[in-house]
Design an enzyme around this catalytic site. Structure first.
Site, mmCIF file in Angstrom:
data_model
loop_
_atom_site.group_PDB
_atom_site.id
_atom_site.type_symbol
_atom_site.label_atom_id
_atom_site.label_comp_id
_atom_site.label_asym_id
_atom_site.label_seq_id
_atom_site.Cartn_x
_atom_site.Cartn_y
_atom_site.Cartn_z
ATOM 1 N N GLY A 140 2.855 17.520 -11.819
ATOM 2 C CA GLY A 140 3.342 16.331 -12.834
ATOM 3 C C GLY A 140 2.707 14.836 -12.385
ATOM 4 O O GLY A 140 3.629 13.809 -12.423
ATOM 5 N N THR A 146 -0.150 11.731 -12.345
ATOM 6 C CA THR A 146 -1.075 11.003 -13.832
ATOM 7 C C THR A 146 -1.729 11.933 -14.461
ATOM 8 O O THR A 146 -1.715 12.016 -15.674
ATOM 9 C CB THR A 146 -2.151 9.921 -13.289
ATOM 10 O OG1 THR A 146 -1.049 9.365 -12.295
ATOM 11 C CG2 THR A 146 -2.372 9.217 -14.579
ATOM 12 N N ALA A 147 -2.183 13.281 -13.601
ATOM 13 C CA ALA A 147 -3.239 14.096 -14.652
ATOM 14 C C ALA A 147 -2.145 14.939 -15.233
ATOM 15 O O ALA A 147 -2.485 15.245 -16.313
ATOM 16 C CB ALA A 147 -3.944 14.872 -13.447
ATOM 17 N N GLU A 203 -4.398 2.726 -9.597
ATOM 18 C CA GLU A 203 -3.897 1.720 -10.317
ATOM 19 C C GLU A 203 -4.750 0.805 -11.041
ATOM 20 O O GLU A 203 -4.242 0.028 -12.000
ATOM 21 C CB GLU A 203 -2.944 0.835 -9.339
ATOM 22 C CG GLU A 203 -2.049 1.732 -8.359
ATOM 23 C CD GLU A 203 -0.918 0.993 -7.959
ATOM 24 O OE1 GLU A 203 -0.979 0.117 -7.227
ATOM 25 O OE2 GLU A 203 0.309 1.596 -8.229
ATOM 26 N N ALA A 204 -5.968 1.124 -10.936
ATOM 27 C CA ALA A 204 -7.084 0.391 -11.674
ATOM 28 C C ALA A 204 -7.666 1.292 -12.679
ATOM 29 O O ALA A 204 -7.973 2.363 -12.413
ATOM 30 C CB ALA A 204 -7.862 -0.297 -10.925
ATOM 31 N N LYS A 214 -7.323 -6.339 -16.963
ATOM 32 C CA LYS A 214 -8.298 -5.974 -15.838
ATOM 33 C C LYS A 214 -9.679 -6.365 -16.627
ATOM 34 O O LYS A 214 -10.112 -5.689 -17.939
ATOM 35 C CB LYS A 214 -8.536 -4.869 -15.394
ATOM 36 C CG LYS A 214 -9.919 -4.581 -14.610
ATOM 37 C CD LYS A 214 -9.707 -3.079 -13.755
ATOM 38 C CE LYS A 214 -11.204 -2.940 -13.245
ATOM 39 N NZ LYS A 214 -11.077 -1.492 -12.621
ATOM 40 N N VAL A 252 5.772 26.036 -7.257
ATOM 41 C CA VAL A 252 5.166 27.255 -7.659
ATOM 42 C C VAL A 252 5.047 27.889 -6.257
ATOM 43 O O VAL A 252 4.399 27.436 -5.300
ATOM 44 C CB VAL A 252 3.622 27.167 -8.301
ATOM 45 C CG1 VAL A 252 2.926 28.293 -8.295
ATOM 46 C CG2 VAL A 252 4.092 26.486 -9.472
ATOM 47 N N THR A 274 -12.568 5.365 -11.556
ATOM 48 C CA THR A 274 -12.623 6.344 -12.649
ATOM 49 C C THR A 274 -11.841 7.398 -12.468
ATOM 50 O O THR A 274 -11.973 8.361 -13.330
ATOM 51 C CB THR A 274 -14.154 6.839 -12.370
ATOM 52 O OG1 THR A 274 -14.510 7.086 -10.924
ATOM 53 C CG2 THR A 274 -15.323 5.687 -12.685
HETATM 54 C C1 LIG Z 1 -7.132 6.296 -2.409
HETATM 55 C C2 LIG Z 1 -6.948 6.715 -3.868
HETATM 56 C C3 LIG Z 1 -7.038 5.478 -4.690
HETATM 57 C C4 LIG Z 1 -7.292 5.664 -5.995
HETATM 58 N N1 LIG Z 1 -7.382 4.684 -6.983
HETATM 59 C C5 LIG Z 1 -7.806 4.950 -8.268
HETATM 60 C C6 LIG Z 1 -7.713 3.791 -9.252
HETATM 61 O O1 LIG Z 1 -7.761 2.750 -8.916
HETATM 62 N N2 LIG Z 1 -7.989 4.247 -10.462
HETATM 63 C C7 LIG Z 1 -7.920 5.512 -10.906
HETATM 64 O O2 LIG Z 1 -8.426 5.812 -12.061
HETATM 65 N N3 LIG Z 1 -7.727 6.441 -10.059
HETATM 66 C C8 LIG Z 1 -7.701 6.177 -8.737
HETATM 67 N N4 LIG Z 1 -7.316 7.393 -7.912
HETATM 68 C C9 LIG Z 1 -7.259 8.681 -8.673
HETATM 69 C C10 LIG Z 1 -5.685 9.119 -9.068
HETATM 70 O O3 LIG Z 1 -5.049 8.548 -8.009
HETATM 71 C C11 LIG Z 1 -5.733 10.206 -9.665
HETATM 72 O O4 LIG Z 1 -6.552 10.480 -10.352
HETATM 73 C C12 LIG Z 1 -4.306 10.527 -10.242
HETATM 74 O O5 LIG Z 1 -3.285 9.835 -9.282
HETATM 75 C C13 LIG Z 1 -4.175 11.992 -10.547
HETATM 76 O O6 LIG Z 1 -3.557 12.626 -9.604
HETATM 77 P P1 LIG Z 1 -3.148 14.057 -9.768
HETATM 78 O O7 LIG Z 1 -2.073 13.865 -10.881
HETATM 79 O O8 LIG Z 1 -4.288 14.900 -10.028
HETATM 80 O O9 LIG Z 1 -2.545 14.656 -8.452
HETATM 81 P P2 LIG Z 1 -0.954 14.198 -7.554
HETATM 82 O O10 LIG Z 1 -0.522 12.845 -8.085
HETATM 83 O O11 LIG Z 1 -1.386 14.347 -6.382
HETATM 84 O O12 LIG Z 1 -0.161 15.285 -8.499
HETATM 85 C C14 LIG Z 1 0.020 16.593 -8.075
HETATM 86 C C15 LIG Z 1 1.359 16.960 -8.704
HETATM 87 O O13 LIG Z 1 1.345 18.446 -8.482
HETATM 88 C C16 LIG Z 1 2.464 18.727 -8.284
HETATM 89 N N5 LIG Z 1 2.542 20.091 -7.354
HETATM 90 C C17 LIG Z 1 1.458 20.273 -6.283
HETATM 91 N N6 LIG Z 1 1.785 21.391 -5.690
HETATM 92 C C18 LIG Z 1 2.768 22.145 -6.220
HETATM 93 C C19 LIG Z 1 3.518 23.280 -6.411
HETATM 94 N N7 LIG Z 1 3.105 24.240 -5.626
HETATM 95 N N8 LIG Z 1 4.448 23.665 -7.217
HETATM 96 C C20 LIG Z 1 4.870 22.853 -8.115
HETATM 97 N N9 LIG Z 1 4.021 21.392 -8.341
HETATM 98 C C21 LIG Z 1 3.309 21.075 -7.611
HETATM 99 C C22 LIG Z 1 3.265 17.715 -7.570
HETATM 100 O O14 LIG Z 1 4.538 17.725 -7.655
HETATM 101 C C23 LIG Z 1 2.653 16.356 -8.365
HETATM 102 O O15 LIG Z 1 3.350 16.395 -9.411
HETATM 103 C C24 LIG Z 1 -7.220 6.999 -6.489
HETATM 104 C C25 LIG Z 1 -6.981 8.164 -5.688
HETATM 105 C C26 LIG Z 1 -6.945 7.706 -4.195
HETATM 106 C C27 LIG Z 1 -6.870 9.120 -3.406
#
Ligand SMILES: Cc1cc2nc3c(=O)[nH]c(=O)nc-3n(C[C@H](O)[C@H](O)[C@H](O)COP(=O)(O)OP(=O)(O)OC[C@H]3O[C@@H](n4cnc5c(N)ncnc54)[C@H](O)[C@@H]3O)c2cc1C
Length: 502
Positions: free
Chosen positions: A14, A16-17, A51-52, A80, A187, A346
């Site tokens: 849960g 952003t993805a 955040e961007a 932006k 999970v 991105t």
């Molecule tokens: C340093 C950095 C800077 C970034 N800056 C930018 C930016 O400026 N602009 C941009 O577009 N993108 C940026 N990104 C990318 C962006 O942060 C991610 O694409 C975005 O936050 C999506 O993350 P996510 O949802 O894939 O993963 P996460 O935010 O890690 O979410 C993972 C989810 O999975 C759940 N989960 C994991 N394991 C389990 C389990 N076993 N059981 C149940 N739930 C589980 C967690 O609870 C969480 O809800 C950046 C990334 C990094 C690392």
């Protein structure tokens, strides 16, 4: 053959993805009787950075029925207009990669070709001066585009800076209002069907077992389903994008509210500055082969404009992409599908793209291999092209030091090498298929990085350079006049979408 529709989707994660995918699928699958359930674990939490954004987010949010001003208020967002690369090519140097169109086309020949010709003759105005978004960003201005024929003001193109945690919360409310159900839980186990290796069910630590037709892995870097269970493999791109760590911290804002992201070159990587309404996000992206974490932390904390609001958060990553982001009945979206690095913002865009491309290839319960292959091919192409754009930033600099020398001397991906060779001839950029970054983006970045063509396009010889110079000067005058009429970014926000004082 009768249709065998997907009736249930389980999204695991849960961040952003997870919530962006949930909101997108809920919107597009409404009325089809498909139940979407999202499982997330508060105990694990989200990555909380990201955040961007880039301009396609604006139309994506609108397509989901999200009111932009409401989102801005609730996520402390700002506007932006592009990214400034400061001290990037070398200390003291600065250029902007602005959003949106610039200039004109004449008999099928692009403005950039004429600009290069004038540059060669020593009579071209500065490139940035032709872009309304670059000029407005330098002057800390903002307004939305207006419908004025022949005015640069109609070409204002923008994205947002947002608070990542507030964005996920906002998307959650939106997705739940559109029928997505949420389960809190971690999970513990992923069970595969013995006959074909498809995911059969997931089991939570509470013992609850969840079954679905289609699983979306949004578990972040863990890739719990796509890698943990399905072993889809990872293509490591760190030889081209060598940064593998980031240290992130928010601080108080001291100056006016800028309308662009700042990327400042550092000895071993770069530092972001992302202005939000209530704070400034900062982060140092670096390579652990060239600098220790403690030293990186000191660089970050030593360069903040205001008081740090919390302890820096340390993040580790391996740049690259999942070899198969769709395998069997599981699609990885977000960090579980790959991460290039934040340089051109991105990450969130690739989430949007993955969700939209999934809709293009949306399966029924037969999961035809041609659909899976089509999706993987499309996503692989988009990731590779973004990678090339980022590598171009790293490889074309004059900065001193071991890290930057490595970046300059590394062997480039063939696709980027060919693109640079073509550009170095007459300044040509040929965009293939629906790759993300436009010819204009490539042009601004390559010129910004001081990559100069040997010559100019022969098709520009139809107009004397002096006439073209006059036209370019007129454009820059109009752009400057229009930018002068724009309000300061801060005033625009105060008038239209200020967040309630916290
Ligand atoms: C340093 C950095 C800077 C970034 N800056 C930018 C930016 O400026 N602009 C941009 O577009 N993108 C940026 N990104 C990318 C962006 O942060 C991610 O694409 C975005 O936050 C999506 O993350 P996510 O949802 O894939 O993963 P996460 O935010 O890690 O979410 C993972 C989810 O999975 C759940 N989960 C994991 N394991 C389990 C389990 N076993 N059981 C149940 N739930 C589980 C967690 O609870 C969480 O809800 C950046 C990334 C990094 C690392």
């Amino acid at each position: 053959m009768p249709l065998d529709p997907v009736r249930s989707i389980a999204i695991v994660g849960g961040g952003t993805a997870g919530w962006m995918t949930a909101a997108t699928l809920a919107h597009h699958l409404k009325g089809l009787g498909c139940h979407i359930r999202l499982v997330e674990s508060a105990e694990i939490g989200t990555i909380g950075v990201g955040e961007a954004t880039i301009p396609p987010i604006i139309s994506h949010l609108a397509s989901l029925g999200i009111d932009e001003n409401d989102l801005i208020r609730k996520t402390q967002a700002t506007f932006k207009l592009g990214i400034e690369f400061k001290d990037w090519v070398q200390p003291g140097h600065s250029y902007i990669h602005p959003f949106g169109p610039t200039g004109f086309q004449r008999n099928g020949v692009d403005f950039t070709a004429y600009w290069l010709r004038c540059r060669e003759a020593g009579v071209a105005p500065p490139l940035e001066a032709h872009s309304i978004t670059a000029v407005a960003a330098r002057r800390i201005k903002f307004m939305r585009p207006v419908d004025l024929a022949n005015s640069p003001l109609q070409h204002i193109t923008y994205a947002l800076h947002l608070d990542a945690s507030l964005l996920a919360a906002y998307l959650r409310t939106h997705a739940e209002a559109h029928g997505v159900t949420r389960t809190e839980g971690k999970v513990r186990n992923v069970a595969l069907r013995p006959n074909d290796g498809f995911i059969e069910s997931i089991t939570l630590e509470s013992g609850e077992r969840i079954e679905a037709d289609l699983y979306i892995d949004c578990t972040g870097f863990r890739g719990l389903l796509i890698e943990g269970a399905l072993k889809a493999g990872y293509e490591d791109w760190s030889r081209w994008l060598p940064c593998d760590r980031a240290m992130a911290v928010a601080c108080e804002r001291t100056g006016p509210l800028s309308s662009h992201t700042l990327a400042t070159g550092r000895e071993v990587g770069w530092q972001w500055r992302i202005p939000l309404q209530h704070r400034v996000g900062n982060g140092y992206v670096y390579s652990s082969h060239f600098v220790q974490d403690e030293a990186a932390r000191d660089v970050l904390l030593g360069s903040l404009e205001g008081r740090a609001l919390r302890e820096p958060l340390a993040l580790r990553f391996t740049t690259g992409r999942r070899r198969l982001s769709w395998s069997k009945n599981c699609v990885a979206i977000g960090l579980s599908a790959g991460f290039l690095e934040p340089l051109e913002s991105t990450g969130i865009h690739m989430i949007q793209r993955a969700a939209l491309v999934l809709l293009q290839f949306f399966p029924d319960r037969r999961f035809r291999q041609a659909e899976i292959d089509g999706y993987n091919k499309r996503l692989a192409f988009e990731y590779e092209r973004v990678r090339d754009f980022l590598v171009a930033h790293y490889s074309q600099t004059r900065r001193q030091g071991e890290f930057w020398r490595y970046c300059r001397e590394m062997e480039l991906p063939d696709s980027l090498r060919e693109r640079l060779e073509l550009f170095r001839g007459c300044g040509r950029i040929i965009r293939t298929d629906a790759e993300l970054f436009t010819e204009r983006s490539w042009f601004f970045v390559l010129l910004g990085q001081n990559v100069l063509p040997e010559s100019h396009d022969p098709l520009t010889e139809d107009v004397p350079a002096a006439d073209m110079q006059q036209l370019l000067e007129r454009i820059t005058e109009v752009v400057a006049r229009c930018a002068a009429t724009m309000p300061p970014h801060q005033d625009f926000i105060a008038q239209h979408c200020a967040a309630p004082a916290s």
